[in-house]
Design a protein around this motif. Sequence first.
Motif, mmCIF file in Angstrom:
data_model
loop_
_atom_site.group_PDB
_atom_site.id
_atom_site.type_symbol
_atom_site.label_atom_id
_atom_site.label_comp_id
_atom_site.label_asym_id
_atom_site.label_seq_id
_atom_site.Cartn_x
_atom_site.Cartn_y
_atom_site.Cartn_z
ATOM 1 N N ASP A 269 -39.913 50.745 -14.443
ATOM 2 C CA ASP A 269 -41.106 49.899 -14.540
ATOM 3 C C ASP A 269 -40.768 48.426 -14.334
ATOM 4 O OD1 ASP A 269 -42.871 51.943 -14.893
ATOM 5 O OD2 ASP A 269 -43.120 51.669 -17.055
ATOM 6 N N ARG A 270 -39.567 48.035 -14.768
ATOM 7 C CA ARG A 270 -39.171 46.632 -14.614
ATOM 8 C C ARG A 270 -38.840 46.284 -13.174
ATOM 9 N NH1 ARG A 270 -36.250 47.831 -19.428
ATOM 10 N NH2 ARG A 270 -34.248 47.859 -18.353
ATOM 11 N N MET A 271 -38.665 47.299 -12.317
ATOM 12 C CA MET A 271 -38.253 47.062 -10.932
ATOM 13 C C MET A 271 -39.426 46.893 -9.966
ATOM 14 S SD MET A 271 -35.205 49.885 -10.583
ATOM 15 C CE MET A 271 -33.910 50.024 -11.812
ATOM 16 N N HIS A 272 -40.637 47.224 -10.412
ATOM 17 C CA HIS A 272 -41.770 47.151 -9.479
ATOM 18 C C HIS A 272 -43.010 46.675 -10.213
ATOM 19 C CE1 HIS A 272 -43.986 50.773 -10.894
ATOM 20 N NE2 HIS A 272 -42.789 51.186 -11.255
ATOM 21 N N ASP A 273 -44.033 46.313 -9.456
ATOM 22 C CA ASP A 273 -45.258 45.773 -10.027
ATOM 23 C C ASP A 273 -46.421 46.762 -9.972
ATOM 24 O OD1 ASP A 273 -44.016 43.281 -10.475
ATOM 25 O OD2 ASP A 273 -44.365 42.703 -8.388
ATOM 26 N N GLY A 274 -46.138 48.015 -9.652
ATOM 27 C CA GLY A 274 -47.183 49.019 -9.537
ATOM 28 C C GLY A 274 -47.615 49.564 -10.883
ATOM 29 N N PRO A 275 -48.266 50.732 -10.889
ATOM 30 C CA PRO A 275 -48.741 51.339 -12.143
ATOM 31 C C PRO A 275 -47.590 51.592 -13.116
ATOM 32 C CG PRO A 275 -49.703 52.441 -10.237
ATOM 33 C CD PRO A 275 -48.654 51.526 -9.705
ATOM 34 N N ARG A 276 -47.885 51.407 -14.417
ATOM 35 C CA ARG A 276 -46.879 51.612 -15.463
ATOM 36 C C ARG A 276 -46.749 53.103 -15.792
ATOM 37 N NH1 ARG A 276 -43.849 47.699 -15.008
ATOM 38 N NH2 ARG A 276 -44.811 47.824 -12.969
#
Length: 520
Positions: A269-276
């Motif tokens: 989750d920390r690597m991308h800005d998409g859905p959690r």
Amino acid sequence: MNALARLLPPSLKRDLPSSFVVFLVALPLCMGIAIASGVPPERGLLTGIVGGIVVGLLAGSPLQVSGPAAGLAVIVFEFVREHGIGMLGPVLVLAGAIQLIAGAAKVGGWFRAISPAVVHGMLAGIGILIVLAQIHVLTDALPQANGLDNLVAIPAAFFNFVTGEGSRAGAVTVGFTTIVAMIGWEKLRPANMKLVPGALIGVLAGTVIAALFALPVKHVVVPEAIFSGIALPVSGEWARLAEPTMLVAALTLAVIASAESLLSAAAVDRMHDGPRTQYNRELGAQGVGNVICGLIGGLPMTGVIVRSSANVQAGAATRASAILHGLWILAFLLLLPGLLKLVPTAALAGILVVTGWRLIGPHHALHLHRQYGLATAAIWLATMVMVVATDLLTGVLVGLGLSLIQVVPYLLKGRLKIETGAAETAQPAGVGKAVPELRLSGSATFLQLPHLNEALERTPSSGPVRLAADELHHVDHTCLEAIGEWASRRLKSGTRIEVVGGSRSMRDRLIAAVGPVPAH
């Protein structure tokens, strides 16, 4: 061609190449982890297929990739040695069922509450055990029963190597070629080939060296019928599930696999800005995958950070990438299984030596000591030592026990309380503006982490947010890292996070966690 492109989802343009990158990363790791677990390599590949196709379809973490994990190889190796490979299936089915129940009971978020010191200590201990075992495989020898035995046997392995017994020199040559090629490629690869994984280059280099010089080394053994290992456990094996030893083994697998999967999902989750990540859904998906693997003769699976990070870095957009990577593995097994027989086992051992060394990660201990003090670093060390000296479950329980002892004095000062509200801030024109405020009081420890995470996620995703710490007496490293992860995501969307109130030292710790305040 243009008409076909219009029919395909736009995300597939990113997911298709990403899936092939993940396939190239997963292929040698699936085989290597299977061999390190004391089972045939095709069982690791079966797990990779299930982890990609089944868990990929059900996953609550959109970009995480699941498959056999190096962290569970130690448990599986000891279990198979003591109870036989036949009992692994029923125990794995029970472990998967426990994960399904846990997901349905919505306890997924609690796995995130495990102290990072315990998690990194556990992974460091696993890394040491992997390295100690694979040192012997590098010489075409069999690993010993446990980590201490492997350590004691290293001088004898070195003696056998220098005296030239058997195929030791050839195997060591292949193993070190693999290690050097893998690390060298990752450091020196051209920018336009950054997606070609080092593990694949390492295995190719070791295989080529063995073939060119006709080295007398052990190779991967592949059955003529690659899916011949698929078979339901027999009735006698199901009956043994009532034994206390089997129940403990299933519970251990379920807890460790769940913790590793959900912590990996948090890292992804920390690597991308998409859905959690939806943690309970992800936990249930892992349970389904492990039940199926238990029924068809696979290995325990988890969400795996190595494959997941490769997926994100390759530009994956949706879970289709993980699903497709499973299909690539399936296609490879159906069309080109003979290529697996060319791979020396020492080459796979070389890949796992590098993987194990990276799991040890002494920089985690230095970070814990620098940021949170000697006591927290000591929990990391104690967990690591106990994992190596005893077993994985004992090491984790010792680490959790020490974490509880560490927070008891602060819990006596009051549990964490969280209040939401709004605060007036002065504006240049003299008109006040209401800003969302999160007021923390009492002691914030890992025991209240799910409650803290829920409150943080409810804050607005844009605009300013205040953290008020007037009555906050203590915040441990688990909560600080959770606050830091939340802040890093919010800052990317333009949120301005301000820390107010509390003692100077408390403000400094929270400010260090949330990072610099963006300029107006």
